[in-house]
Design a protein around this motif. Structure first.
Motif, PDB file in Angstrom:
ATOM      1  N   UNK A  29       0.825  -1.206   0.000  1.00 46.00           N
ATOM      2  CA  UNK A  29       0.000   0.000   0.000  1.00 46.00           C
ATOM      3  C   UNK A  29       0.865   1.265   0.000  1.00 46.00           C
ATOM      4  N   UNK A  30       1.954   1.242   0.738  1.00 43.40           N
ATOM      5  CA  UNK A  30       2.857   2.403   0.779  1.00 43.40           C
ATOM      6  C   UNK A  30       3.520   2.616  -0.580  1.00 43.40           C
ATOM      7  N   UNK A  31       3.943   1.537  -1.199  1.00 44.63           N
ATOM      8  CA  UNK A  31       4.598   1.647  -2.509  1.00 44.63           C
ATOM      9  C   UNK A  31       3.612   2.178  -3.551  1.00 44.63           C
ATOM     10  N   UNK A  32       2.372   1.728  -3.501  1.00 39.67           N
ATOM     11  CA  UNK A  32       1.365   2.237  -4.440  1.00 39.67           C
ATOM     12  C   UNK A  32       1.082   3.720  -4.197  1.00 39.67           C
ATOM     13  N   UNK A  33       1.126   4.142  -2.944  1.00 39.21           N
ATOM     14  CA  UNK A  33       0.922   5.566  -2.668  1.00 39.21           C
ATOM     15  C   UNK A  33       2.097   6.397  -3.185  1.00 39.21           C
ATOM     16  N   UNK A  34       3.287   5.818  -3.217  1.00 38.37           N
ATOM     17  CA  UNK A  34       4.444   6.508  -3.803  1.00 38.37           C
ATOM     18  C   UNK A  34       4.183   6.744  -5.295  1.00 38.37           C
ATOM     19  N   UNK A  35       3.653   5.738  -5.975  1.00 32.74           N
ATOM     20  CA  UNK A  35       3.363   5.886  -7.409  1.00 32.74           C
ATOM     21  C   UNK A  35       2.371   7.015  -7.658  1.00 32.74           C
ATOM     22  N   UNK A  38       4.145  10.451  -7.193  1.00 34.70           N
ATOM     23  CA  UNK A  38       5.087  10.816  -8.250  1.00 34.70           C
ATOM     24  C   UNK A  38       4.395  11.443  -9.456  1.00 34.70           C
ATOM     25  N   UNK A  39       3.128  11.196  -9.602  1.00 35.24           N
ATOM     26  CA  UNK A  39       2.395  11.808 -10.710  1.00 35.24           C
ATOM     27  C   UNK A  39       2.211  13.312 -10.508  1.00 35.24           C
ATOM     28  N   UNK A  40       2.177  13.752  -9.255  1.00 35.44           N
ATOM     29  CA  UNK A  40       1.928  15.165  -8.973  1.00 35.44           C
ATOM     30  C   UNK A  40       3.157  16.048  -9.219  1.00 35.44           C
ATOM     31  N   UNK A  41       4.318  15.569  -8.873  1.00 36.42           N
ATOM     32  CA  UNK A  41       5.585  16.262  -9.114  1.00 36.42           C
ATOM     33  C   UNK A  41       5.649  17.677  -8.544  1.00 36.42           C
ATOM     34  N   UNK A  42       5.151  17.864  -7.367  1.00 34.18           N
ATOM     35  CA  UNK A  42       5.282  19.152  -6.682  1.00 34.18           C
ATOM     36  C   UNK A  42       6.242  18.981  -5.520  1.00 34.18           C
ATOM     37  N   UNK A  43       6.675  20.088  -4.971  1.00 33.18           N
ATOM     38  CA  UNK A  43       7.597  20.018  -3.828  1.00 33.18           C
ATOM     39  C   UNK A  43       6.949  19.316  -2.632  1.00 33.18           C
ATOM     40  N   UNK A  44       5.656  19.563  -2.429  1.00 29.26           N
ATOM     41  CA  UNK A  44       4.930  18.897  -1.351  1.00 29.26           C
ATOM     42  C   UNK A  44       4.964  17.382  -1.522  1.00 29.26           C
ATOM     43  N   UNK A  45       4.800  16.931  -2.763  1.00 29.80           N
ATOM     44  CA  UNK A  45       4.775  15.493  -2.991  1.00 29.80           C
ATOM     45  C   UNK A  45       6.127  14.863  -2.662  1.00 29.80           C
ATOM     46  N   UNK A  46       7.222  15.585  -2.884  1.00 30.82           N
ATOM     47  CA  UNK A  46       8.542  15.037  -2.536  1.00 30.82           C
ATOM     48  C   UNK A  46       8.702  14.887  -1.038  1.00 30.82           C
ATOM     49  N   UNK A  47       8.158  15.826  -0.279  1.00 33.41           N
ATOM     50  CA  UNK A  47       8.203  15.706   1.179  1.00 33.41           C
ATOM     51  C   UNK A  47       7.386  14.503   1.645  1.00 33.41           C
ATOM     52  N   UNK A  48       6.212  14.326   1.041  1.00 32.25           N
ATOM     53  CA  UNK A  48       5.373  13.170   1.366  1.00 32.25           C
ATOM     54  C   UNK A  48       6.066  11.872   0.950  1.00 32.25           C
ATOM     55  N   UNK A  49       6.713  11.917  -0.199  1.00 35.32           N
ATOM     56  CA  UNK A  49       7.444  10.758  -0.698  1.00 35.32           C
ATOM     57  C   UNK A  49       8.538  10.351   0.283  1.00 35.32           C
TER      58      UNK A  49
END
Length: 124
Positions: A29-35, A38-49
């Motif tokens: 589930x965590x790996x799928x949430x990473x996918x 990665x589609x969003x490609x914002x700075x916030x998403x990198x922090x969440x990643x």
């Protein structure tokens, strides 16, 4: 991968795997949430990643600790097939430890260069 090996050991000697918990679904589930992130490609998403990567590394570390307990319980086993699975499990735990360390380095921005891949020919 660790869970598959432990399940094979369980078929031969179930006492050694007591206390081992299958956490495959949690990590998946965590790996799928990473996918999705990665589609969003914002700075916030990198922090969440990075947060998710740290969580996956933590869970994988806990699985490795439990798997090490299984290996320790197998020390007195004389069965040849169990010895083979014990060695394979030990090798996999060692490989996962390297991958966990690399993931932590990537999250902390201290890693440059290539990463080790679990299914790499040089890793087998």
């Amino acid at each position: 991968m660790i869970t598959r090996i432990v399940n094979k050991i369980k078929k031969v000697t179930s006492h050694a795997v007591q206390g081992f918990e299958d956490r495959t679904r949690e990590v998946k589930e965590k790996v799928l949430s990473i996918a999705k992130l990665l589609r969003r490609r914002t700075r916030e998403s990198w922090d969440e990643l990075n947060a998710i990567t740290e969580e996956v590394a933590r869970v994988t570390g806990e699985v490795c600790q439990k798997a090490t307990e299984v290996v320790n319980k197998l020390n007195d086993q004389a069965n040849h097939s169990v010895k083979g699975w014990k060695q394979k499990l030990s090798d996999t735990i060692e490989q996962m430890g390297k991958i966990i360390d690399q993931a932590k380095e990537v999250v902390s921005c201290r890693r440059s260069g290539s990463l080790t891949v679990l299914f790499s020919p040089s890793f087998t």
